[in-house]
Design an enzyme around this catalytic site. Structure first.
Site, PDB file in Angstrom:
ATOM      1  N   HIS A  81      34.357  45.072  22.198  1.00 31.15           N
ATOM      2  CA  HIS A  81      33.931  43.931  23.335  1.00 31.15           C
ATOM      3  C   HIS A  81      32.580  44.203  23.273  1.00 31.15           C
ATOM      4  O   HIS A  81      31.982  44.584  24.190  1.00 31.15           O
ATOM      5  CB  HIS A  81      34.706  44.511  24.639  1.00 31.15           C
ATOM      6  CG  HIS A  81      34.736  43.521  25.453  1.00 31.15           C
ATOM      7  ND1 HIS A  81      35.967  43.275  25.869  1.00 31.15           N
ATOM      8  CD2 HIS A  81      33.620  42.653  26.079  1.00 31.15           C
ATOM      9  CE1 HIS A  81      35.621  42.229  26.878  1.00 31.15           C
ATOM     10  NE2 HIS A  81      34.455  41.903  26.923  1.00 31.15           N
ATOM     11  N   GLU A 110      27.877  42.706  35.047  1.00 29.78           N
ATOM     12  CA  GLU A 110      28.231  41.238  34.210  1.00 29.78           C
ATOM     13  C   GLU A 110      27.229  40.661  33.314  1.00 29.78           C
ATOM     14  O   GLU A 110      26.691  39.521  33.610  1.00 29.78           O
ATOM     15  CB  GLU A 110      28.738  40.320  35.309  1.00 29.78           C
ATOM     16  CG  GLU A 110      29.011  38.829  34.842  1.00 29.78           C
ATOM     17  CD  GLU A 110      30.324  38.889  33.720  1.00 29.78           C
ATOM     18  OE1 GLU A 110      31.194  39.577  33.971  1.00 29.78           O
ATOM     19  OE2 GLU A 110      30.299  37.927  32.906  1.00 29.78           O
ATOM     20  N   ARG A 123      43.917  46.638  30.059  1.00 28.96           N
ATOM     21  CA  ARG A 123      43.244  46.290  28.898  1.00 28.96           C
ATOM     22  C   ARG A 123      41.803  46.937  29.010  1.00 28.96           C
ATOM     23  O   ARG A 123      41.150  46.518  30.306  1.00 28.96           O
ATOM     24  CB  ARG A 123      43.258  44.690  28.829  1.00 28.96           C
ATOM     25  CG  ARG A 123      42.365  44.197  27.457  1.00 28.96           C
ATOM     26  CD  ARG A 123      42.392  42.624  27.345  1.00 28.96           C
ATOM     27  NE  ARG A 123      41.521  42.514  26.416  1.00 28.96           N
ATOM     28  CZ  ARG A 123      40.253  41.711  26.581  1.00 28.96           C
ATOM     29  NH1 ARG A 123      40.143  41.123  27.410  1.00 28.96           N
ATOM     30  NH2 ARG A 123      39.396  41.621  25.419  1.00 28.96           N
ATOM     31  N   GLU A 130      42.404  37.642  30.013  1.00 23.45           N
ATOM     32  CA  GLU A 130      41.338  37.781  31.010  1.00 23.45           C
ATOM     33  C   GLU A 130      41.544  36.118  31.954  1.00 23.45           C
ATOM     34  O   GLU A 130      41.944  35.090  31.051  1.00 23.45           O
ATOM     35  CB  GLU A 130      39.940  37.725  30.667  1.00 23.45           C
ATOM     36  CG  GLU A 130      39.618  38.926  30.115  1.00 23.45           C
ATOM     37  CD  GLU A 130      38.130  39.026  29.589  1.00 23.45           C
ATOM     38  OE1 GLU A 130      37.166  37.910  29.960  1.00 23.45           O
ATOM     39  OE2 GLU A 130      37.673  39.642  28.752  1.00 23.45           O
ATOM     40  N   TYR A 140      38.926  30.937  32.010  1.00 26.68           N
ATOM     41  CA  TYR A 140      38.475  31.022  33.344  1.00 26.68           C
ATOM     42  C   TYR A 140      38.226  29.378  33.827  1.00 26.68           C
ATOM     43  O   TYR A 140      38.365  29.167  35.057  1.00 26.68           O
ATOM     44  CB  TYR A 140      36.819  31.506  33.191  1.00 26.68           C
ATOM     45  CG  TYR A 140      36.893  32.948  33.072  1.00 26.68           C
ATOM     46  CD1 TYR A 140      37.249  33.838  34.205  1.00 26.68           C
ATOM     47  CD2 TYR A 140      36.920  33.582  31.847  1.00 26.68           C
ATOM     48  CE1 TYR A 140      37.238  35.241  33.966  1.00 26.68           C
ATOM     49  CE2 TYR A 140      36.834  35.026  31.532  1.00 26.68           C
ATOM     50  CZ  TYR A 140      37.052  35.665  32.525  1.00 26.68           C
ATOM     51  OH  TYR A 140      37.196  36.992  32.360  1.00 26.68           O
ATOM     52  N   ASN A 178      41.428  34.314  26.841  1.00 22.58           N
ATOM     53  CA  ASN A 178      40.413  34.611  28.041  1.00 22.58           C
ATOM     54  C   ASN A 178      40.264  33.188  28.407  1.00 22.58           C
ATOM     55  O   ASN A 178      39.519  32.481  27.972  1.00 22.58           O
ATOM     56  CB  ASN A 178      39.161  35.000  27.798  1.00 22.58           C
ATOM     57  CG  ASN A 178      39.163  36.751  27.266  1.00 22.58           C
ATOM     58  OD1 ASN A 178      40.576  37.352  27.548  1.00 22.58           O
ATOM     59  ND2 ASN A 178      38.402  37.252  26.747  1.00 22.58           N
ATOM     60  N   ASN A 234      36.609  41.070  20.856  1.00 25.27           N
ATOM     61  CA  ASN A 234      36.685  40.297  22.022  1.00 25.27           C
ATOM     62  C   ASN A 234      35.973  38.822  22.005  1.00 25.27           C
ATOM     63  O   ASN A 234      34.714  39.100  21.666  1.00 25.27           O
ATOM     64  CB  ASN A 234      36.471  40.862  23.230  1.00 25.27           C
ATOM     65  CG  ASN A 234      36.478  40.148  24.612  1.00 25.27           C
ATOM     66  OD1 ASN A 234      37.359  39.755  25.153  1.00 25.27           O
ATOM     67  ND2 ASN A 234      35.183  39.883  25.150  1.00 25.27           N
ATOM     68  N   GLU A 235      36.475  37.661  22.211  1.00 29.58           N
ATOM     69  CA  GLU A 235      35.637  36.648  22.342  1.00 29.58           C
ATOM     70  C   GLU A 235      34.485  36.455  21.189  1.00 29.58           C
ATOM     71  O   GLU A 235      33.253  36.399  21.416  1.00 29.58           O
ATOM     72  CB  GLU A 235      34.948  36.292  23.655  1.00 29.58           C
ATOM     73  CG  GLU A 235      35.805  36.510  24.633  1.00 29.58           C
ATOM     74  CD  GLU A 235      35.193  36.211  26.168  1.00 29.58           C
ATOM     75  OE1 GLU A 235      33.929  36.406  26.189  1.00 29.58           O
ATOM     76  OE2 GLU A 235      35.642  35.998  27.287  1.00 29.58           O
ATOM     77  N   GLN A 268      30.689  47.736  30.227  1.00 36.38           N
ATOM     78  CA  GLN A 268      30.672  46.849  31.826  1.00 36.38           C
ATOM     79  C   GLN A 268      30.853  48.005  32.751  1.00 36.38           C
ATOM     80  O   GLN A 268      30.602  47.890  33.951  1.00 36.38           O
ATOM     81  CB  GLN A 268      31.466  45.776  31.751  1.00 36.38           C
ATOM     82  CG  GLN A 268      30.948  44.588  30.894  1.00 36.38           C
ATOM     83  CD  GLN A 268      31.688  43.400  30.994  1.00 36.38           C
ATOM     84  OE1 GLN A 268      32.680  43.286  30.345  1.00 36.38           O
ATOM     85  NE2 GLN A 268      31.541  42.432  31.764  1.00 36.38           N
TER      86      GLN A 268
END
Ligand code: NAG
Ligand code: NAG
Ligand code: NAG
Ligand code: NAG
Ligand code: NAG
Length: 516
Positions: free
Chosen positions: A143, A460, A98, A404, A331, A329, A188-189, A41
């Protein structure tokens, strides 16, 4: 410096929208406060210094995959501007950062080729620059960007071979950086890799069933479960290597990062309350139960039967290495509706039909929180406290980091830079979510750190450059970085020079956040 004082003035104007005054002293001294990013990213330099192509480098080039047709070839050119970016972090006063390591930069052909020393060198320079400024590196191994060669050779997550490749990559990183890196995240995720990669096909390798969409041939009914199985075992492989070869000497911690929404029952019915539990099982416990308890969650085993892979004795042995912390993470929050006893109208974008849960962001036409520029992302601060409490209860208060938390702004030609920089919505979001976190901590949750997504506006994923999450604004033409109001807010919070304190008579002290 002129900008900073402008920020201050803006901040003071914002007073009424902030519910309470946060204070750094409400958190332990050792608490990590940072910002988060990921390699694809922000780095750009997609072919520099012998890096190979990642699955994202190829995926973004296929028309229709990315909303604005963009890609991460240049991104925000962090690869060349990392010193400037470290300086931005230093000026915020964070004590941690991070970031993730680009696998194709370090091992262009995975375990089938040589280590790329230029890649190692880049991360050495970054890590040294951070430590020089008193910023602890908090490093994610994967990631989402994987060397395309591994996809071509054997199909990455669908093949158990990925465990060996991931273990090799992890070993190379522990050996090269582990003397200075004390916090490691394996993956990640994973659920987004798995759901978007193999269920909806919105991410590489772009697999799905015909029923779900136009993709590379796949099977949305079985592949996500197989991919997740290999993700879990790849995590276990890396942890095993760390425990055996490095941890005693390097004295770091290793964990995994999950993307976890909170869910509220849509209707005040037992069936919807059970639907919430199922949703959490299918999304959160899917990955964490095997790592912590050695089995998939009972709710999943019951509903999926033989569609769910099982762990062999040897695999269970591997899972005994577990983890040292859970990264969350978080949101937003959605409503969950039961579909076992009530009719639901599923469309292809409802994830994991098998949980028999339907999600919506509205109840009787009223959104669950203030909408943001990202579809289905609403501002629901109490959700952070609730997801943390869920993870705390289910996993015996394993140490947690909020890896996050952040707020998206939409960006098109109609939005002026001034408006983007005056990100009062983000300041409000962050201060209220942090407040909610202090409530969870008061109730005993072992939270060790908090990272804002993201340091800078960046690429993104499928939204390309149309969503901005940064504390720093980036002009995507000149790549100039500029602090937003939220950067000023974070800095004042972290350095304890919170200008709001003096004006704070109207507001209560944080930690008294009222949940619904
Ligand atoms: C890239 O690889 C080539 C061939 O192995 C090597 O000669 C060159 O020095 C490498 N470049 C960098 C920047 O390491
Ligand atoms: C998985 O992804 C879904 C869809 O974005 C999200 O709602 C859920 O919270 C995620 N859970 C985990 C554990 O990653
Ligand atoms: C999971 O859901 C899909 C789609 O509705 C269905 O075809 C499949 O049979 C379900 N699997 C199980 C084990 O129920
Ligand atoms: C930009 O503004 C114009 C005029 O107000 C409007 O017609 C157009 O839809 C807007 N574009 C976007 C992307 O919002
Ligand atoms: C910044 O945004 C807030 C809230 O939207 C608004 O009240 C304020 O006037 C804006 N300030 C400037 C300088 O644009």
């Amino acid at each position: 410096m002129k900008r900073a004082s402008v920020g201050l003035v803006l901040l003071l104007q914002l007073m009424p929208s902030i519910n309470c005054i946060l204070d750094r002293s409400q958190f332990p001294d050792s608490f990590l406060f940072g910002t988060a990013t990921s390699s694809y990213q922000i780095e750009g330099a997609y072919l520099a210094d012998n890096k190979s192509l990642s699955i994202w480098d190829l995926f973004t080039k296929i028309p229709g995959n990315i909303r604005d047709g963009s890609n991460g070839d240049i991104a925000v050119d962090h690869y060349h501007r990392y010193m400037e970016d470290v300086e931005l972090m230093h000026s915020l006063g964070v004590n941690s950062y991070r970031f993730s390591i680009s696998w194709p930069r370090v091992l262009p052909s995975g375990r089938f080729g040589e280590i790329n020393h230029a890649g190692i060198e880049f991360y050495n320079k970054l890590i040294n620059a951070l430590i020089h400024k008193g910023i602890q590196p908090f490093v994610t191994l994967n990631h989402w960007d994987i060397p395309q060669e591994l996809e071509n050779r054997y199909g990455t997550w669908l093949n158990p071979q990925i465990q060996e490749d991931f273990g090799y990559f992890a070993d190379v990183c522990f050996r090269a950086f582990g003397d200075r890196v004390k916090y490691w995240v394996t993956i990640n995720e994973p659920n987004l890799t798995v759901l978007f990669g193999y269920f909806t096909g919105q991410y590489p390798p772009h697999h799905c069933s015909k029923l779900v969409g136009e993709c590379q041939p796949g099977d949305s009914k079985t592949e996500p479960y197989i991919a997740a199985h290999n993700v879990i075992l790849s995590h276990a492989t890396a942890v095993g290597i760390y425990r055996k070869k490095y941890q005693v000497e390097q004295k770091g911690m290793i964990g995994i990062v999950l993307n976890a929404f909170w869910y509220e029952p849509l209707r005040n019915l037992p069936a919807d309350r059970l639907a919430v539990q199922r949703a959490l099982s299918f999304y959160v416990a899917w990955i964490l139960d095997p790592i912590i308890y050695g089995e998939y969650p009972p709710e999943m085993r019951k509903l999926l039967g033989s569609s769910l892979p099982t762990f062999s004795l040897e695999e269970k042995k591997k899972l005994e290495n577990k983890l040292d912390f859970i990264g969350i993470n978080h949101y937003t929050t959605l409503y969950a509706k039961d579909c076992m006893f009530s009719p639901c109208d599923f469309d292809s974008h409802q994830w994991l039909w098998n949980a028999s849960v339907w999600f919506t962001a509205e109840r009787n036409g009223i959104p669950v929180g203030v909408p943001t520029a990202m579809p289905r992302f609403h501002v629901v601060p109490y959700g952070l406290e609730k997801i943390v409490s869920y993870v705390k209860e289910r996993y015996n208060n394993t140490p947690m980091f909020i890896t996050e938390n952040g707020y998206p702004q939409g960006s098109n030609h109609n939005v002026s830079t001034e408006d983007l920089i005056n990100d009062s919505g983000r300041v409000e979001y962050l201060s209220n979510y942090l407040d909610s976190l202090t409530v969870a901590m008061k109730h005993g949750a072992d939270i060790r750190g908090y990272f804002i997504w993201s340091l800078l506006d960046n690429f993104e994923w499928s939204f390309g450059y149309t969503l901005r999450f940064g504390l720093y604004h980036v002009d995507f033409n000149t790549l100039e970085r500029m602090p937003k109001l939220s950067a000023e807010w974070y800095k004042q919070f972290l350095t304890g020079t919170n200008a709001l304190k003096e004006k704070g008579s109207k507001s209560q002290k944080c930690g008294t956040y009222v949940t619904n």
